[in-house]
Structure formats: C-alpha cells, structure tokens
Design an enzyme around this catalytic site. Structure first.
Site, PDB file in Angstrom:
ATOM      1  N   SER A 165      20.819 -48.505 -18.767  1.00  0.00           N
ATOM      2  CA  SER A 165      22.039 -49.317 -18.773  1.00  0.00           C
ATOM      3  C   SER A 165      21.788 -50.809 -18.851  1.00  0.00           C
ATOM      4  O   SER A 165      22.727 -51.581 -19.085  1.00  0.00           O
ATOM      5  CB  SER A 165      22.871 -48.996 -17.529  1.00  0.00           C
ATOM      6  OG  SER A 165      23.246 -47.643 -17.526  1.00  0.00           O
TER       7      SER A 165
ATOM      8  N   SER B  22      25.597 -48.306 -19.161  1.00  0.00           N
ATOM      9  CA  SER B  22      26.886 -48.424 -18.518  1.00  0.00           C
ATOM     10  C   SER B  22      27.305 -49.866 -18.280  1.00  0.00           C
ATOM     11  O   SER B  22      28.455 -50.141 -17.928  1.00  0.00           O
ATOM     12  CB  SER B  22      26.855 -47.664 -17.175  1.00  0.00           C
ATOM     13  OG  SER B  22      25.881 -48.208 -16.306  1.00  0.00           O
TER      14      SER B  22
ATOM     15  N   LYS C   9      27.896 -56.963 -12.870  1.00  0.00           N
ATOM     16  CA  LYS C   9      28.493 -55.649 -13.091  1.00  0.00           C
ATOM     17  C   LYS C   9      29.304 -55.245 -11.862  1.00  0.00           C
ATOM     18  O   LYS C   9      28.947 -55.582 -10.728  1.00  0.00           O
ATOM     19  CB  LYS C   9      27.368 -54.649 -13.358  1.00  0.00           C
ATOM     20  CG  LYS C   9      27.779 -53.261 -13.781  1.00  0.00           C
ATOM     21  CD  LYS C   9      26.525 -52.463 -14.147  1.00  0.00           C
ATOM     22  CE  LYS C   9      26.821 -51.054 -14.569  1.00  0.00           C
ATOM     23  NZ  LYS C   9      25.589 -50.341 -15.005  1.00  0.00           N
TER      24      LYS C   9
END
Length: 477
Positions: free
Chosen positions: A188, A164, A91
């Site tokens: 997330s 996310s 990420k």
C-alpha cells in the site's frame, strides 16, 4: 509606486500558483524570502478548494488552524527544523488528536486520545499537517476503490489510483502536499506510488514507529512515505526513523544501517527469472520494465536473473492463509457487531481467517521462515532486487467486476516484502505508450533503506520524468 507594488504581488501570485511543492522548491522560496509558510498553506487550501470533491480527503485541518501553525514557524530557525514549512497529510488509519480516525469505515470513526508517534516527530520538525486521506477500508486492498468515495488515478480517471493508501498518493501527485504518510502491509505504500508517478519509500518493518494507528497485520505493518523525489522521502525518513518505547514491534536498533551505499558502477541488480516474470498480458508494462532494465545498464549496473519463486510463495500467504488472523484480531468485536458497515469484499477476505486454527498459523510461520532463508540466499547474489512495482494497471470497471483476482495481480510483486522483512523503494520509471505511469521497485534486506534511496535517486534523475502529475521535471529548479 503603487503600480510597481501591485505588479510584484501579481508576479508572486502567478509564481505561487505554478509552484511545485517538492522540498527544493519550497526551501529555495523560504531561503530567498520569496514565500513564507503562510503563503504556501494558503495556496494549498486554494488548490484543494479548486479541485472540489475529489475524495482525496476524509477530513481537513481547519484552514485557520493550519495557518496558525505556519505563522508559528516565523519565530523558529529553519536550520533547526528539517521539515520546516512543508505541508503534509496522513492516511486515515493514523491517529491525530482532533481529527477523526475512520480507516475507511465511517461507522468505525472515533477521535483518538493521542497523536501517532511518527506524526508528532514530523510536526516537531516543522511540517504542517493539512488533513487525512482516503484509503481502502481497513487497509485491505491494493486498488484504492474500497471505500464509500474514492479518488481516481491522477492521469486518467477511468483507472484505479492504487491502494490502500490511495488518497495519500494522489495528494502528493497532484501537488496538494509535499509529502504524505500511508501504511504498508502488502504494497500500500508502493502500488499507489507507481500508479501516480511518485516515490513510495517502504521502510524495513520496525524502524519507524507504528504506535498510534489502526493495524492490518501489526507484526509487520509499516509506515511508508510518499514524496515527489527520493531525496525528499529520505529527508522525512531521517526524521521519522528511531526508537519508540510504545511500539513493542520496534527493532532493537532501528537506526542501524545495514549497507551504506550501492557502488556507482559495477553493481548488480537482480530481476525475476523469466518463468516468474508476469505482466498479466500487459505488453506496455513489459516494454516499460525492459526500458528500466536498460536504464540500469546505462547507469553502469549488471542485471542478473534470480529465482523469484520463494518471493512469490511468501507473498501468497498474505491473503490466502492463516496470517489473515491478524486482520481479524485487529478489528476485534467491531467486525462482528458492524458487519453490515464493512465493505463486502473486505469482509469476505477477513472472514476467511475463521477457517484456520492456531496450529495452521504456527505451521505457516515455520514455512515462512524457510521461504525467507531461500529468498535471502537469492538476495545475496545481488546488490538489490528490481521488480515492476505493479505488473499492470486496471480500469475501475474491471476491478469492480473481478475484485479479488485483479487485486492479487496488483500485489504479485509487492505482497512478500513485509513478510520477508525487506526494505523497499518504489520509483517512477517511465510513461507507457498509453500515457499512464509505470514504476519499478528496488528491494533489499532489512535496514538497507538508505542504500536503496541512493540507488533510487540515481535512477530517478536518469529517468528525467516529471514530478507526479505536474509538468515539472526532476531538478528543473
């Protein structure tokens, strides 16, 4: 002779294009010398190129550099490298030297001086980094559409991918990498797993180092693992877990295992009581959760309703109270000096932190301790808690028209986990009648991660679902 050789090469190419990137498939290919890590990396970049701009990536490692890393493995012993030749992604709030960290906000972009500790562990274990993934800006959201460009759901482009860690989940689900790292503050590492039919292992906070990332709530942020199977996630987990002197939020003994296993039969799984079981009008999600309950019973488990209210109350603190101050503290002066560069929904959420005092925050943590005691009392009645990972799923247009309320609905079953210091594992459970995936999440006390993985693996095998957005079923090879 030339014709025979060309036929062999053609067959190998055909097999490569249909290759699953789950760990068993790649391990078998490497052990039999059917493929090399170089072959796999080339195939990964071919797939990425063929998909075009899908907004899964914020940046890629240059293909020549990834190929060089794969080639370097040729002189290494695979038996000594538990992640040998496995392509992965991270990420874009996790630091990697040479790759820009933006946390979903280009104006925030910078090149870090040091690679995150957890990424270095994976590289040292033989994994090959492919690139960094799109995310909801500053990890504020569970919908996956709070960035300039965002990926869509792996099964239907009208639906949200979940956030996310949106890009990290889609990269695994669509067969671009074998596994990926996200970040998890309020769900997330679980919501996008459920919405894309993959596994999301959210570790107990403090057992995998978070040193070297952009934080949302540093005191309970953690690094989740996305993979196609529970056992694949466990293999990464075993490498990633462990002490790090550069992370002051590490647990005193991160390698401690609180519970080694959950009984094969005669075990008890808790579910939320009916008054607190919500699907937000989504009958297909409710039907899918009932299916998961029946699957637990088929596996030899008993199901017990527990009081879910302390979990809900704890979860409400994440975005509706002074704990928001941690998000504001993480961004520091950037929040005020670059307000115009921050997504309006994200900025509005973080702005609320300014309305609370230090005394408000202290009182909130006192209340959290009370809720933690109540929640742990309920967990003591069962071997694990099972909830829908998400109580529903929304179309992108729906979220755009009502971003705050629908995001809160997505977090109903996930917000509380890190605040309560729980271990959690999101597992695919079913496909709804509309063709969208549905997942469940197992939760237990701190450092019961390994026990949840064992349970999740049994559940995943019994569900007999395809891996991610592929047509390959679990255990098909």
């Amino acid at each position: 002779m030339k014709y025979a050789l060309n036929k062999v090469l053609m067959n190998a190419m055909t097999n490569l294009h249909g290759l699953s990137l789950d760990f068993d498939a790649l391990d078998n290919a490497y052990r039999t010398s059917t493929l090399t890590p170089v072959d796999v990396v080339r195939e990964v970049y071919r797939r990425i190129h063929d998909r075009g701009e899908d907004f899964v990536w914020t940046c890629l490692v240059p293909e020549t550099q990834a190929l060089a890393a794969a080639q370097a493995l040729a002189t290494r012993d695979p038996a000594q490298m538990p992640l040998y030749g496995l392509p992965f992604a991270v990420k874009d709030n996790i630091h990697v030297v040479g790759l820009k960290t933006t946390a979903g906000c280009p104006a925030y972009g910078h090149y870090p001086a040091k690679t995150a500790a957890v990424v270095k562990k994976l590289l040292d274990a033989g994994a090959i980094l492919i690139g960094k993934n799109t995310m909801d800006q500053f990890a504020t959201g569970l919908v996956g559409i709070r960035s300039e460009g965002y990926p869509v759901n792996s099964f239907d482009g009208e639906y949200i991918p979940g956030g996310s860690s949106s890009g990290s989940a889609v990269a695994v689900a669509t067969g671009l990498v074998s596994f990926s790292l996200g970040s998890d503050t309020g769900g997330s590492g679980r919501i996008p797993a459920a919405l894309n039919n993959i596994v999301g292992l959210k570790p107990t906070p403090g057992i995998i180092s978070t040193a070297g990332m952009v934080y949302a709530n540093r005191s309970f942020d953690c690094v989740p693992i996305f993979a196609l199977t529970c056992l694949d996630a466990k293999q990464v987990f075993d490498v990633a877990v462990g002490p790090d002197i550069d992370d002051p939020f590490m647990r005193a003994n991160p390698n401690y295992v609180a519970k080694s296993e959950i009984p094969v039969s005669g075990f008890t799984i808790g579910i939320p009581d009916k008054d607190n079981r919500k699907f937000f009008g989504d009958l297909l999600a409710e039907k899918s959760f009932d299916h998961a309950i029946n699957l637990i019973k088929d596996l030899g488990g008993d199901v017990l309703e527990i009081d879910f209210s302390p979990f809900v109350a704890a979860g409400s603190m994440l975005f509706s109270g002074p704990i928001l101050a941690e998000r504001l503290a993480s961004l520091g002066d950037f929040f005020e000096s670059h307000r115009e560069d921050i997504h309006p929904v994200v900025g509005g959420i973080i702005d609320k932190a300014k309305s609370y005092s230090a005394v408000d925050l202290v009182k909130e943590y006192y209340r959290l301790r009370q809720l933690m005691s109540a929640a742990y009392t309920e967990l003591q009645k069962v071997d694990a808690l099972m909830v829908p990972t998400a109580g529903t799923i929304y179309k992108i247009k729906e979220v755009e028209s009502n971003p705050i309320a629908l995001n809160a609905n997505m977090g109903y079953y996930s917000y509380f986990a890190n605040l309560l210091q729980l271990s959690a594992l999101a597992v695919p459970a079913a496909f709804r009648d509309d063709g969208l995936p549905f997942g469940i999440c197992f939760l237990a006390g701190p450092q019961e991660d390994s026990a949840l993985i064992t349970l999740g693996n049994r559940f995943q095998k019994a569900s007999r679902l395809p891996l991610g957005a592929t047509r390959i079923n679990y255990g098909a090879h």
